[in-house]
Design an enzyme around this catalytic site. Structure first.
Site, short mmCIF file in Angstrom:
data_model
loop_
_atom_site.label_atom_id
_atom_site.label_comp_id
_atom_site.label_asym_id
_atom_site.label_seq_id
_atom_site.Cartn_x
_atom_site.Cartn_y
_atom_site.Cartn_z
N GLY A 176 37.39 38.20 26.82
CA GLY A 176 36.33 37.52 27.27
C GLY A 176 35.87 38.08 28.49
N CYS A 177 36.99 39.03 29.02
CA CYS A 177 36.55 39.48 30.25
C CYS A 177 35.88 41.21 30.09
CB CYS A 177 37.51 39.94 31.09
SG CYS A 177 38.17 38.27 31.91
N ALA A 178 34.81 41.57 30.77
CA ALA A 178 34.33 43.06 30.41
C ALA A 178 35.20 43.86 30.80
CB ALA A 178 32.93 42.93 31.03
#
Length: 140
Positions: A47-49
């Site tokens: 969920g982290c870019a």
């Protein structure tokens, strides 16, 4: 590593957002590097870019263990956010962590509103993962 109180005080002292961003980057630079062998899929925060890894350690009472964390990111600002998250959660018991929403701290220092949508989502993913790991370790 800076204490949470020190970080909050420093943010209060810095008026300019460019200075605050530089401070977040400095916090990230002060974060100890995570060993390469810990940068594995199971430690990656989804969920982290950018790439973010979190490693959880527990000790003490198995029903409500003391939890400490290591973290890292390949992005300077995000690495600083990791440092703040670790300052908030590391060294607390699982029950304390389960009941503590770090977003409250980020809102109090006014940081969430200055993050891009992607970074804010990544921050929420980090917090959600830490709190979930704490919840499963608390024996009811």
């Amino acid at each position: 590593m800076n204490s949470l109180e020190q970080i909050i005080d420093d943010f209060a002292f810095l008026d300019d957002w460019d200075d605050r961003y530089r401070y977040v980057i400095e916090l990230g630079k002060a974060l100890p590097d995570l060993a390469e062998d810990k940068k594995v899929l199971e430690n990656k925060v989804m969920g982290c870019a950018s790439q973010v890894w979190l490693v959880t350690h527990t000790s003490g009472d198995p029903g409500d263990p003391l939890m400490t964390f290591e973290g890292d990111s390949d992005a300077h600002i995000v690495r600083g956010l990791v440092a703040i998250v670790l300052a908030i959660y590391s060294g607390k018991t699982a029950s304390e962590i389960a009941n503590l929403d770090a977003l409250d701290v980020f809102n109090r220092i006014g940081l969430v509103e200055h993050l891009s949508a992607q970074r804010a989502n990544g921050l929420r993913s980090m917090i959600r993962r830490i709190r979930e790991e704490a919840r499963v370790r608390v024996v009811a």
